[in-house]
Write an enzyme that holds these catalytic residues in place. Structure first.
Site, PDB file in Angstrom:
ATOM      1  N   SER A 197      10.094   3.042  -2.110  1.00 41.91           N
ATOM      2  CA  SER A 197      10.616   4.014  -1.970  1.00 41.91           C
ATOM      3  C   SER A 197      11.387   4.102  -0.362  1.00 41.91           C
ATOM      4  CB  SER A 197      10.220   5.186  -2.192  1.00 41.91           C
ATOM      5  OG  SER A 197       9.030   5.681  -1.300  1.00 41.91           O
ATOM      6  N   LEU A 198      10.767   3.227   0.150  1.00 44.77           N
ATOM      7  CA  LEU A 198      11.229   2.957   1.801  1.00 44.77           C
ATOM      8  C   LEU A 198      11.853   1.611   1.790  1.00 44.77           C
ATOM      9  CD1 LEU A 198       8.296   4.617   3.589  1.00 44.77           C
ATOM     10  CD2 LEU A 198      10.176   5.773   2.683  1.00 44.77           C
TER      11      LEU A 198
ATOM     12  N   GLY B 245       2.343   4.824   1.275  1.00 45.99           N
ATOM     13  CA  GLY B 245       2.418   5.583   2.427  1.00 45.99           C
ATOM     14  C   GLY B 245       3.544   5.179   3.274  1.00 45.99           C
TER      15      GLY B 245
ATOM     16  N   GLY C  40       0.767  -1.242  -0.167  1.00 47.95           N
ATOM     17  CA  GLY C  40      -0.059  -0.112   0.070  1.00 47.95           C
ATOM     18  C   GLY C  40       0.768   1.099   0.095  1.00 47.95           C
TER      19      GLY C  40
ATOM     20  N   CYS D 284       5.838  -5.706   1.063  1.00 46.80           N
ATOM     21  CA  CYS D 284       6.124  -4.269   1.143  1.00 46.80           C
ATOM     22  C   CYS D 284       6.038  -3.755   2.116  1.00 46.80           C
ATOM     23  CB  CYS D 284       5.695  -3.851  -0.326  1.00 46.80           C
ATOM     24  SG  CYS D 284       5.923  -2.478  -1.004  1.00 46.80           S
TER      25      CYS D 284
ATOM     26  N   GLU E 119       3.355 -10.970  -6.472  1.00 50.10           N
ATOM     27  CA  GLU E 119       2.445 -11.101  -7.525  1.00 50.10           C
ATOM     28  C   GLU E 119       2.553 -10.227  -8.819  1.00 50.10           C
ATOM     29  OE1 GLU E 119       1.980  -6.952  -5.825  1.00 50.10           O
ATOM     30  OE2 GLU E 119       2.754  -8.898  -5.064  1.00 50.10           O
TER      31      GLU E 119
ATOM     32  N   HIS F 213       7.643  -7.374  -4.670  1.00 46.50           N
ATOM     33  CA  HIS F 213       6.072  -7.929  -4.839  1.00 46.50           C
ATOM     34  C   HIS F 213       6.219  -9.246  -5.603  1.00 46.50           C
ATOM     35  CE1 HIS F 213       3.477  -4.186  -4.325  1.00 46.50           C
ATOM     36  NE2 HIS F 213       4.876  -3.561  -3.757  1.00 46.50           N
TER      37      HIS F 213
END
Length: 767
Positions: A142-143, A64, A62, A93, A187, A185
């Site tokens: 990005s984290l 954030g 997701g 993730c 999937e 990921h």
């Protein structure tokens, strides 16, 4: 007593890949049931009462940060459940970052953002990586998690970024609890070696842990059903209400008229009368084949709707009425409308027998995302849905040269015969009667003002967009801006009844920028001229419907100095272009899985296709409905599942970015104006159940409020000067962390030029 079916709870953090993960889960454990909840759908206290119904929990990706409560919701609490509530959990993730954060690790920004890029992942070969070989994994983050501050977490997989100097955690486990997670990921369609293999291992570990700890699953009951609903997949099409009349019969006549021009047909049918509605969906270039021309009657039903309204406009000839939606929304009302107008018996090779033709706005799609409304009130809006019901039509097959005349009106053979004679005459005389001198309409001699996006503002917003990407808010953002063309009056002597300037502009557009999904839609108050290269969604007639989407991400101009090899290198050879396309492919797979279930396949990935003016990077994704789901039924319209998929898939992901909901929220802060018709879709829903909708790009549109019916807003009607017109051309591009602002500006201008030339203007780089 029969064994209890295993169930998994998938926690969705408002991502656009969730249903891909659900599909991967069912591939690994085909006998289990998958239930999906949002991360803010239940409190921890509410969930604790139901953990013993499930064999495992999967925490999906997701947007954030795990450190922001609104982003992570209930997820942060799952890792601390204990005692009888302890349950195997697999995180992906954001799920990995949340697990790491809760057990002392630090979540930091990556040195170089990875959105849609493939990395080779090394691993220990243990736990979820047992027996797994080489892993090439797609990354959308990005984290990342730095485990140096945690005593409870063990690294299972890693990769190296920044030229091999920075080690990034790609997989981990908790040393004492049944928790595992991956940063990449599994999937994604391009993940190889660490997808189904890792999910199979998680299921093996989860079942072993449950057995070792003697976890007893509770039988599913009505109490659980009331909280978690139906398992995925559960493709269902709601029945419509009201009277269900017998199906109409399609009358068809075929004549062989090779070389008959679609524009010539339109002109003998009266397209030059600006006051009359007119619709044509034209295949003006390969790979398009069929052109559909609506032969509208004065009484053809015309449906318009503005978001936020609890009614719609329904017009037949001079009669226009407000129809309350009542218990319907506009989607179910439209399904009910077409359910009462089914038809059968048409030629199976033809995509369209009759039905609804028109457009759906970008904002109509945004409304379906359940975001707080920021749009103007319904009384001061132009239509967001604008459709006309076509009962007579002409379809031109460019491959065979056959022209088909169709009617779903009873006893309409006389019209078929007279129209056939008219078309034969037109074919014989079109060379002398049809003007091929498609130059810029003479209205451009009138004062014309071009209002372009501001160069520095657009560049600044690219930087703002990249700030959001670096913060993990989105993987890519499709930033757009409108150009406005104000023509201050038609030339003297040009009557809108005999010389439609919008039609002249369309003829020029199709010559300058021929496209497989072109269209001329004049459905007052809106006129749309489109030369779209991009199919959004097509669905074949049921039963056994096939649903196809063809996203385009990656465009370069065509010219004598650019060969196919050059285009292949610039597009397929570009990590940025492939990443943009991949993100939308994965998003579309999610949308298809959501509605049709597991049968989704990428038929073509990132193929360079040649068009008249550009080279484009195109993928093709198809889904098939489960057996029996879309069988004809008198209580629902033909093609109801396709309509439902359209509703759930808008706005087009290629025009938003991913994850879609968060991307749209961000784009609202970066764009000053509503997009309206631009970046919505236009097309048809056939009475036989098929449909074809294209993305409204490479287009321009205007509103003619003086043609509105009596129910139009007086303020809106009065605000438009009959002697001037304002056209809107939208253009933009997908912004990623790798985007160069100057190149993005130039890409936007390339797209803008393809339409702006019909007004006799162009733009240079610095404008």
């Amino acid at each position: 007593m029969s064994p209890i079916t295993e169930k998994v709870l998938l926690v969705d953090s408002y991502d656009s890949f969730t249903f891909n993960l659900a599909a991967l889960c069912l591939r690994a454990a085909p006998d289990c049931s998958v239930y999906i909840i949002k991360n803010d759908g239940l409190t921890l206290l509410e969930l604790l009462s139901y953990t013993n119904y499930f064999s495992a929990i999967i925490v999906g990706p997701g947007p954030g940060s795990p450190d922001i409560p609104e982003d992570i919701g209930i997820v942060k609490h799952l890792w601390k459940m204990g005692g009888s509530h302890l349950i195997p959990i697999f995180g992906v993730c954001l799920g990995l970052q949340s697990l790491a954060s809760e057990y002392g690790a630090t979540v930091k920004r990556l040195p170089i953002v990875k959105h849609g890029q493939v990395s080779v992942v090394e691993h220990t070969g243990t736990d979820i990586f047992k027996g797994v070989g080489v892993v090439k994994a797609v990354r959308y983050h990005s984290l990342h998690a730095d485990l140096s501050g945690s005593d409870d977490l063990e690294e299972l997989a890693w990769t190296f970024d920044n030229d091999g100097n920075t080690r990034i955690v790609m997989g981990l486990k908790h040393s004492k609890r049944p928790f595992w997670a991956v940063q990449y990921h599994p999937e994604s369609v391009l993940t190889h070696g660490g997808g189904i293999e890792v999910m199979l291992n998680f299921w093996r570990l989860a079942r072993s842990w449950n057995a070792a700890h003697n976890r007893q699953l509770r039988p599913w009951d009505s109490r659980a059903s009331a909280i978690f609903g139906s398992p995925w997949p559960s493709p269902r099409v709601p029945f419509t209400s009201g009277h269900h009349p017998a199906s109409r019969t399609v009358l068809t006549s075929a004549i062989h008229l090779p070389g008959l021009l679609a524009v010539a047909v339109c002109e003998v049918l009266g397209v030059s009368d600006d006051k009359s509605p007119f619709v044509m969906l034209e295949s003006a270039a390969q790979p398009g084949r069929y052109t559909i021309i609506g032969c509208l009657l004065s009484t053809s039903p015309h449906i318009t709707y503005s978001i936020g309204a609890d009614f719609l406009h329904f017009q037949r000839g001079d009669t226009c009425s407000h129809i309350p939606l009542g218990t319907h929304d506009i989607w179910s009302w439209t399904a009910n409308f077409i359910s009462q107008r089914k038809a059968s018996g048409g030629r199976s090779n033809l995509p369209f027998w009759g039905g609804l033709v028109g457009y759906l706005s970008y904002e109509l799609g945004v409304e379906s995302l359940s975001l707080p409304s920021t749009v103007a009130t319904a009384n001061h809006r132009h239509p967001d849905m604008n459709l006309v019901f076509v009962e007579r039509s002409i379809v031109l097959d460019s491959m065979t040269g056959t022209v088909y005349l169709q009617s779903i009106i009873d006893d309409d053979s006389e019209w078929l015969a007279s129209t056939a004679k008219l078309l034969k005459f037109t074919a014989q005389n079109q060379c002398s009667n049809y003007s091929t001198n498609n130059t810029v309409p003479s209205s451009t001699s009138a004062p014309t003002t071009i209002i372009l996006p501001d160069y520095m503002t657009y560049k600044t917003r690219i930087f703002y967009a990249q700030d959001h990407l670096l913060a993990g808010e989105s993987y890519e953002l499709c930033l757009t801006a409108p150009t406005r063309v104000v023509v201050n009056g038609p030339s003297s002597g040009e009557s809108p009844r005999t010389n439609s300037l919008s039609w002249q502009r369309y003829k020029l557009l199709r010559e300058l920028n021929p496209a497989p999904h072109a269209g001329y839609l004049r459905l007052h108050p809106t006129t749309l001229l489109a030369s779209s290269p991009e199919r959004f969604l097509s669905y074949s007639r049921p039963p056994g419907s096939i649903f196809q989407l063809r996203p385009i991400k990656g465009t370069i101009r065509k010219g004598p100095d650019i060969t196919r090899a050059d285009a292949e290198m610039a597009l397929r050879g570009s990590p940025k272009e492939v990443a943009e396309n991949l993100m939308i492919v994965d998003l579309i797979r999610h949308d298809l899985h959501h509605v049709v279930g597991q049968d989704v396949e990428v038929k073509q990935f990132c193929k360079v296709e040649e068009y008249s003016t550009v080279w484009q990077l195109v993928s093709v994704i198809e889904g098939k409905s489960a057996k029996g789901v879309d069988e004809p039924d008198s209580r629902r319209p033909n093609g109801a599942l396709g309509w439902e998929l359209l509703r759930r898939s808008l706005p087009p992901g290629s025009m938003t970015g991913a994850p879609k909901k968060r991307s749209v929220e961000i784009l609202r802060t970066l764009e000053d104006d509503e997009r309206n018709v631009y970046s919505g879709v236009f097309g048809y829903w056939c009475v036989g159940g098929g449909g074809d909708w294209s993305v409204t790009i490479r287009s321009c549109f205007k509103y003619d409020d003086h043609y509105c019916c009596g129910h139009a807003s007086p303020r809106t009607k009065a605000s438009n000067d009959v002697h001037s017109e304002e056209w809107v051309i939208g253009a933009g591009g997908a912004i990623t962390a790798m985007s160069d602002p100057d190149k993005e500006w130039e890409e936007m201008l390339i797209k803008l030029r393809s339409v702006l030339r019909v007004f006799g203007r162009s733009v240079s780089h610095g404008e």
